[in-house]
Design an enzyme around this catalytic site. Structure first.
Site, PDB file in Angstrom:
ATOM      1  N   ASP A  12      53.172  32.005  53.011  1.00  0.00           N
ATOM      2  CA  ASP A  12      54.433  32.593  52.539  1.00  0.00           C
ATOM      3  C   ASP A  12      55.596  31.750  53.051  1.00  0.00           C
ATOM      4  O   ASP A  12      55.722  31.529  54.253  1.00  0.00           O
ATOM      5  CB  ASP A  12      54.519  34.032  53.077  1.00  0.00           C
ATOM      6  CG  ASP A  12      55.922  34.629  52.963  1.00  0.00           C
ATOM      7  OD1 ASP A  12      56.623  34.309  51.988  1.00  0.00           O
ATOM      8  OD2 ASP A  12      56.277  35.426  53.859  1.00  0.00           O
ATOM      9  N   ASP A  16      58.726  37.207  52.221  1.00  0.00           N
ATOM     10  CA  ASP A  16      58.379  38.548  51.730  1.00  0.00           C
ATOM     11  C   ASP A  16      56.960  38.963  52.138  1.00  0.00           C
ATOM     12  O   ASP A  16      56.479  40.030  51.743  1.00  0.00           O
ATOM     13  CB  ASP A  16      58.541  38.634  50.203  1.00  0.00           C
ATOM     14  CG  ASP A  16      57.590  37.706  49.459  1.00  0.00           C
ATOM     15  OD1 ASP A  16      56.837  36.949  50.117  1.00  0.00           O
ATOM     16  OD2 ASP A  16      57.588  37.735  48.211  1.00  0.00           O
ATOM     17  N   ASP A  20      53.114  32.100  48.320  1.00  0.00           N
ATOM     18  CA  ASP A  20      53.821  31.703  47.110  1.00  0.00           C
ATOM     19  C   ASP A  20      53.506  30.258  46.734  1.00  0.00           C
ATOM     20  O   ASP A  20      52.789  29.553  47.451  1.00  0.00           O
ATOM     21  CB  ASP A  20      55.338  31.927  47.286  1.00  0.00           C
ATOM     22  CG  ASP A  20      55.807  31.472  48.664  1.00  0.00           C
ATOM     23  OD1 ASP A  20      55.480  30.325  49.041  1.00  0.00           O
ATOM     24  OD2 ASP A  20      56.470  32.262  49.379  1.00  0.00           O
ATOM     25  N   ASP A  89      43.613  29.991  36.874  1.00  0.00           N
ATOM     26  CA  ASP A  89      42.660  31.052  36.574  1.00  0.00           C
ATOM     27  C   ASP A  89      43.052  31.614  35.220  1.00  0.00           C
ATOM     28  O   ASP A  89      44.197  32.044  35.031  1.00  0.00           O
ATOM     29  CB  ASP A  89      42.770  32.141  37.666  1.00  0.00           C
ATOM     30  CG  ASP A  89      41.479  32.863  37.908  1.00  0.00           C
ATOM     31  OD1 ASP A  89      40.830  33.249  36.924  1.00  0.00           O
ATOM     32  OD2 ASP A  89      41.126  33.067  39.082  1.00  0.00           O
ATOM     33  N   ASP A 190      37.777  33.653  34.123  1.00  0.00           N
ATOM     34  CA  ASP A 190      37.387  34.910  34.754  1.00  0.00           C
ATOM     35  C   ASP A 190      36.381  35.677  33.872  1.00  0.00           C
ATOM     36  O   ASP A 190      36.624  35.839  32.674  1.00  0.00           O
ATOM     37  CB  ASP A 190      38.671  35.733  34.925  1.00  0.00           C
ATOM     38  CG  ASP A 190      38.481  36.998  35.714  1.00  0.00           C
ATOM     39  OD1 ASP A 190      38.166  36.887  36.908  1.00  0.00           O
ATOM     40  OD2 ASP A 190      38.661  38.085  35.141  1.00  0.00           O
ATOM     41  N   GLU A 245      33.178  31.900  35.286  1.00  0.00           N
ATOM     42  CA  GLU A 245      32.529  32.927  36.095  1.00  0.00           C
ATOM     43  C   GLU A 245      31.643  33.737  35.154  1.00  0.00           C
ATOM     44  O   GLU A 245      32.147  34.417  34.254  1.00  0.00           O
ATOM     45  CB  GLU A 245      33.564  33.840  36.757  1.00  0.00           C
ATOM     46  CG  GLU A 245      32.921  34.886  37.644  1.00  0.00           C
ATOM     47  CD  GLU A 245      33.847  36.070  37.962  1.00  0.00           C
ATOM     48  OE1 GLU A 245      33.558  36.787  38.924  1.00  0.00           O
ATOM     49  OE2 GLU A 245      34.843  36.268  37.246  1.00  0.00           O
ATOM     50  N   HIS A 307      37.172  35.332  46.722  1.00  0.00           N
ATOM     51  CA  HIS A 307      38.075  36.460  46.986  1.00  0.00           C
ATOM     52  C   HIS A 307      37.461  37.810  46.616  1.00  0.00           C
ATOM     53  O   HIS A 307      38.165  38.819  46.648  1.00  0.00           O
ATOM     54  CB  HIS A 307      39.366  36.234  46.195  1.00  0.00           C
ATOM     55  CG  HIS A 307      39.114  36.283  44.711  1.00  0.00           C
ATOM     56  ND1 HIS A 307      38.334  35.354  44.054  1.00  0.00           N
ATOM     57  CD2 HIS A 307      39.501  37.164  43.763  1.00  0.00           C
ATOM     58  CE1 HIS A 307      38.253  35.666  42.775  1.00  0.00           C
ATOM     59  NE2 HIS A 307      38.956  36.760  42.569  1.00  0.00           N
ATOM     60  N   ASP A 308      36.196  37.812  46.201  1.00  0.00           N
ATOM     61  CA  ASP A 308      35.563  39.062  45.764  1.00  0.00           C
ATOM     62  C   ASP A 308      34.472  39.558  46.705  1.00  0.00           C
ATOM     63  O   ASP A 308      33.913  40.636  46.480  1.00  0.00           O
ATOM     64  CB  ASP A 308      34.917  38.862  44.375  1.00  0.00           C
ATOM     65  CG  ASP A 308      35.938  38.724  43.265  1.00  0.00           C
ATOM     66  OD1 ASP A 308      37.038  39.292  43.388  1.00  0.00           O
ATOM     67  OD2 ASP A 308      35.633  38.036  42.271  1.00  0.00           O
TER      68      ASP A 308
HETATM   69  C1  GLC Z   1      36.629  38.592  38.405  1.00  0.00           C
HETATM   70  C2  GLC Z   1      37.603  38.270  39.524  1.00  0.00           C
HETATM   71  C3  GLC Z   1      37.950  39.546  40.232  1.00  0.00           C
HETATM   72  C4  GLC Z   1      38.616  40.474  39.242  1.00  0.00           C
HETATM   73  C5  GLC Z   1      37.746  40.702  38.015  1.00  0.00           C
HETATM   74  C6  GLC Z   1      38.531  41.309  36.902  1.00  0.00           C
HETATM   75  O1  GLC Z   1      35.412  39.032  38.874  1.00  0.00           O
HETATM   76  O2  GLC Z   1      37.060  37.295  40.359  1.00  0.00           O
HETATM   77  O3  GLC Z   1      38.782  39.324  41.329  1.00  0.00           O
HETATM   78  O4  GLC Z   1      38.868  41.709  39.855  1.00  0.00           O
HETATM   79  O5  GLC Z   1      37.215  39.505  37.515  1.00  0.00           O
HETATM   80  O6  GLC Z   1      39.428  40.374  36.368  1.00  0.00           O
END
Ligand code: GLC
Length: 500
Positions: A12, A16, A20, A89, A190, A245, A307-308
């Site tokens: 950041d 905030d 960013d 993304d 995604d 993905e 991140h999941d």
């Molecule tokens: C993918 C992303 C995840 C998101 C989901 C819906 O799995 O990696 O973070 O919540 O798609 O877009």
């Protein structure tokens, strides 16, 4: 090697507490030093943030929390100037419910974009079918105003787009062009397999309907759509790539998503991310993946964290020695590895108290902010939106950079070794006979040869060796350059290069 940045959590600069675009720009020096080839930025588009950016309300604008288009162009320019590629993304399966396409779609049954989403009458007083949503509950929400249900495989705030409608195809191709014209090098797509849906939206078998349904959509209609998407990328100069993905479990199911070299360039293989700490299981999954991805077009993609999912060091009982062994394997496989920002620091998930949890999918822990130095704010201008990860006082980019023996330097050495050796990044992969608990393999490209020995067990082992090898990288420093005598420490790994 590509590096995933979750922008909210990276750095950041405006105070905030949310990372960013300027923060990403400030982090480029770290990435150059580490030796990454490019970055994938999780969504930075305008969004109500119900799913922290995976609910896009304007695909062609930057959310003000991250910055603006000018700032993005500056980042892109700086990244390119230092040889780093930038992937965005792209979220093709759904939009935000506040996107103007959906706002219009829900306004009346005759709306121009009504069919851009899935609107259906109910069945027996309930939803049209038994599909479940990824974060729980049913995948349909009743809309009283027009008296129909709409489909959302994720949150109700993320209605699914209907890719069978040509208007959607054209509009979403337009989004790709908007960013390709600006100079981005490609996209991470995604849950892209979900754009192919059975048009009859049939019930799922009961057993599957009770679990996570997102994983079981694997419909042939995805493939012509992916070929259309690929054609958009191919119409641009330079190497523009799409890495998808595809959450379908085994690698055999991933192979078709490469098409005949005319669909996705790369497809994430999560089989190691889902594996437990077991050399035999890792060996099996790599062998299985190698067997499934034999075509030269099917370039593998390996990943241990994102991140999941809880970070891999957290999954491995918090042990850094295991994270070091895992990194040694990840960075010596055939294909493209993805690193998730912070794994090079050996970060653990934050323990997020109930009151501070914000993610509908319970994934806050792995999204904890990255500490950059050991000062009070750890490089952040504001107080971060999520708590710091454990060990924050001693585990930050500056402190680890000053320590040659740190896991950060191990990542850097592995990346350098990988760049030096064609065998390591592109050569053939062959399993070697090894004692129980040890994963060992040979990599070869012509004359260029390497071996990797990784002991998943805590006891030292003696491995068979034909002599003639030197340690090029050891998971612990201090082994470099030594002649390899087959002795492997407990939870340790080595990359070997031919002596002489
Ligand atoms: C993918 C992303 C995840 C998101 C989901 C819906 O799995 O990696 O973070 O919540 O798609 O877009």
């Amino acid at each position: 090697m590509l590096y995933q940045i979750y922008p909210r959590s990276f750095l950041d600069t405006d105070g905030d507490g949310v990372g960013d675009i300027e923060g990403v720009r400030a982090g480029l020096d770290h990435l150059r030093w580490l030796g990454v080839d490019g970055v994938w930025l999780s969504p930075i588009y305008r969004s109500p943030m119900a799913d922290f950016g995976y609910d896009v309300s304007d695909h062609c604008a930057i959310d003000p929390v991250f910055g603006d288009l000018e700032g993005f162009d500056r980042l892109l320019g700086d990244a390119h100037a230092s040889g780093l590629r930038v992937l965005l993304d792209w979220v093709p399966n759904h939009t935000s419910d506040r996107h103007r396409w959906f706002v219009e779609s829900r306004s009346s049954r005759d709306a121009a974009t009504r069919e851009w989403y899935f609107w259906r009458d109910g069945r027996d007083g309930g939803p049209p079918n038994n599909w479940r949503a990824a974060f729980g509950g049913r995948a349909w929400t009743w809309d009283g105003a027009t008296g129909q249900w709409y489909l959302h495989l994720f949150l109700p705030e993320q209605p699914d787009l209907n890719w069978a409608h040509p208007g959607v195809v054209e509009a979403m191709h337009g989004v790709l062009r908007f960013w390709l014209d600006r100079g981005v090098d490609g996209f991470r797509a995604d849950v892209v397999h979900l754009i192919g849906k059975d048009p009859t939206l049939p019930d799922q078998p009961r057993a599957l309907a009770e679990t996570d349904l997102v994983g079981v959509h694997d419909h042939p209609s995805a493939h012509p759509l992916l070929r259309g998407i690929r054609a958009v990328l191919d119409s641009y100069q330079g190497d523009r790539v799409m890495v998808g993905e595809v959450n379908l479990g085994t690698p055999v199911l991933l192979a078709p998503y490469y098409g005949a070299g005319d669909e996705l360039h790369m497809v994430f293989n999560f089989s190691l991310l889902w594996a437990s700490w077991d050399a035999g299981q890792w060996a099996e999954r790599i062998v299985e993946s190698e067997a499934a991805l034999t075509s030269p077009d099917a370039w593998p993609v390996w990943v241990l964290s994102n991140h999941d999912t809880p970070r891999h060091r957290t999954r491995y009982g918090g042990r850094e020695d295991r994270a070091r062994v895992a990194a040694t394997v990840l960075l010596t496989l055939r294909g493209t590895p993805f690193l998730y920002a912070g794994e090079e620091l050996g970060l653990l998930d934050a323990d997020v108290p109930e009151a501070a949890r914000v993610d509908p999918g319970g994934r806050d822990g792995c999204r904890a902010p990255i500490p950059w130095d050991d000062g009070p704010g750890h490089g952040w201008a504001g107080v971060p939106w999520l708590p710091w990860p454990p060990e924050v006082g001693e585990r930050d980019a500056a402190t680890l950079r000053a320590d040659e023996g740190s896991i950060l330097h191990l990542y850097r050495r592995l990346l350098a070794a990988r760049r030096r050796s064609e065998a390591l990044h592109a050569g053939t992969w062959r399993l070697l006979d090894a004692p129980p608990g040890v994963l060992a393999y040979a990599r070869e490209a012509g004359e260029d040869r390497r071996q990797v020995w990784a002991n998943f067990g805590d006891e030292p082992v003696v491995c068979p060796t034909d002599g003639g090898w030197l340690v090029e990288v050891g998971s612990l420093d201090g082994e470099r350059g030594l002649a390899w005598d087959g002795r492997l420490r407990g939870t340790g790994a080595v990359v070997l290069a031919p002596a002489g």
